[in-house]
Design an enzyme around this catalytic site. Structure first.
Site, mmCIF file in Angstrom:
data_model
loop_
_atom_site.group_PDB
_atom_site.id
_atom_site.type_symbol
_atom_site.label_atom_id
_atom_site.label_comp_id
_atom_site.label_asym_id
_atom_site.label_seq_id
_atom_site.Cartn_x
_atom_site.Cartn_y
_atom_site.Cartn_z
ATOM 1 N N ARG A 1 1.070 -0.843 -0.017
ATOM 2 C CA ARG A 1 -0.058 0.547 -0.077
ATOM 3 C C ARG A 1 0.684 1.479 0.041
ATOM 4 O O ARG A 1 1.524 1.804 0.568
ATOM 5 C CB ARG A 1 -0.994 -0.189 1.179
ATOM 6 C CG ARG A 1 -1.768 0.564 1.168
ATOM 7 C CD ARG A 1 -3.018 1.178 2.473
ATOM 8 N NE ARG A 1 -2.462 1.102 3.449
ATOM 9 C CZ ARG A 1 -2.636 1.019 4.571
ATOM 10 N NH1 ARG A 1 -4.157 0.949 4.603
ATOM 11 N NH2 ARG A 1 -2.331 0.841 6.302
ATOM 12 N N THR B 1 -0.875 7.258 -1.117
ATOM 13 C CA THR B 1 -2.489 7.210 -1.807
ATOM 14 C C THR B 1 -3.250 6.383 -1.544
ATOM 15 O O THR B 1 -4.285 6.531 -2.009
ATOM 16 C CB THR B 1 -1.971 7.111 -3.481
ATOM 17 O OG1 THR B 1 -1.318 6.016 -3.685
ATOM 18 C CG2 THR B 1 -1.191 7.921 -3.862
ATOM 19 N N ASP C 1 -0.790 -3.722 13.135
ATOM 20 C CA ASP C 1 0.329 -4.055 11.784
ATOM 21 C C ASP C 1 0.312 -5.839 11.734
ATOM 22 O O ASP C 1 1.276 -6.375 12.336
ATOM 23 C CB ASP C 1 1.867 -3.893 11.217
ATOM 24 C CG ASP C 1 2.071 -4.113 10.118
ATOM 25 O OD1 ASP C 1 1.954 -5.078 9.636
ATOM 26 O OD2 ASP C 1 2.156 -3.132 8.927
ATOM 27 N N ASP D 1 3.808 -7.212 10.655
ATOM 28 C CA ASP D 1 5.000 -7.537 11.981
ATOM 29 C C ASP D 1 4.805 -8.280 13.228
ATOM 30 O O ASP D 1 5.492 -8.303 13.570
ATOM 31 C CB ASP D 1 5.166 -5.820 12.663
ATOM 32 C CG ASP D 1 5.493 -4.213 11.394
ATOM 33 O OD1 ASP D 1 5.926 -5.433 10.150
ATOM 34 O OD2 ASP D 1 5.518 -3.057 11.304
#
Length: 215
Positions: free
Chosen positions: A110, A114, A206, A209
């Site tokens: 990602r 944006t 996350d 992670d």
């Protein structure tokens, strides 16, 4: 003018085991090993729901006592498609349940400015168009990565797709319903929403992670 396809309502699992394991998964104190284990366990429970509509056919078998008619899966086996890298945490558990399934991978990241999905890798089985597919990714946040992955899976000729995630945001569900209304979403929870960085709140951090210990 053709009628617009109505989206399939998301399936949110409310089984007590799902609620318990998801709560443990969310906790910041859960170790990397614990996070992997819980993700694997939740993937088994999600796979049960995601495969509910599989077609079976009768087959005659011999038990230790007599012959009987049982049921087995009909047609070609499933294909699991993991959105890299975090999708592999769900993929492993599902393969424990259905080891004969084929596997595909789609690499997307990602863009943090944006929030759009950018592809860097894709490998699907040659006969993927003949298979029912379950696409897996732990988080459905903005929905852009998931929608981009589904675009590519459909471009390969796949007709029936289920999208499975641990957590979803309302924004991601709405985006996926708009872009792919024919795809059923299976998730453990739909959280409050996204923050300014596109993270699900309250969420679980996350997932990549936490799965791989990279932060």
């Amino acid at each position: 003018m053709s009628e617009k396809t109505l989206p399939i309502p998301p399936v949110v699992l409310d089984h007590p085991l799902v609620l318990h394991k998801l709560t443990r998964l969310r906790q910041a104190s859960t170790s990397t090993a614990g996070f992997r284990r819980l993700t694997r366990e939740l993937s088994l429970l999600m796979c049960y729901e995601a495969t509910r509509d599989l077609v079976t056919e009768p087959v005659e078998i011999q038990t230790p006592l007599e012959k009987m008619e049982g049921q087995e899966l009909s047609g070609k086996k499933l294909c699991f498609i993991s959105i890299l890298r975090a999708g592999n945490g769900i993929l492993d558990g599902m393969l424990d349940l259905i080891p004969a399934a084929r596997v595909g991978h789609i690499g997307l990241y990602r863009d943090h400015d944006t929030l759009e999905a950018i592809e860097y890798y894709m490998k699907l089985p040659d006969d993927v168009a003949d298979r029912d597919c379950i696409v897996v990714d732990p988080m459905l946040a903005t929905g852009h990565s998931a929608a981009a992955a589904l675009d590519r899976v459909k471009a390969a000729g796949v007709k029936k797709i289920v999208f499975v995630c641990l957590l979803a945001a309302p924004e991601g569900v709405a985006w996926l319903n708009e872009k792919h209304p024919d795809v059923k979403i299976v998730t453990c929870a739909i959280d409050r929403g996204l923050d300014e960085k596109g993270y699900i709140r309250p969420g679980l951090g996350d997932a990549g992670d936490r799965l791989f210990g990279t932060r």
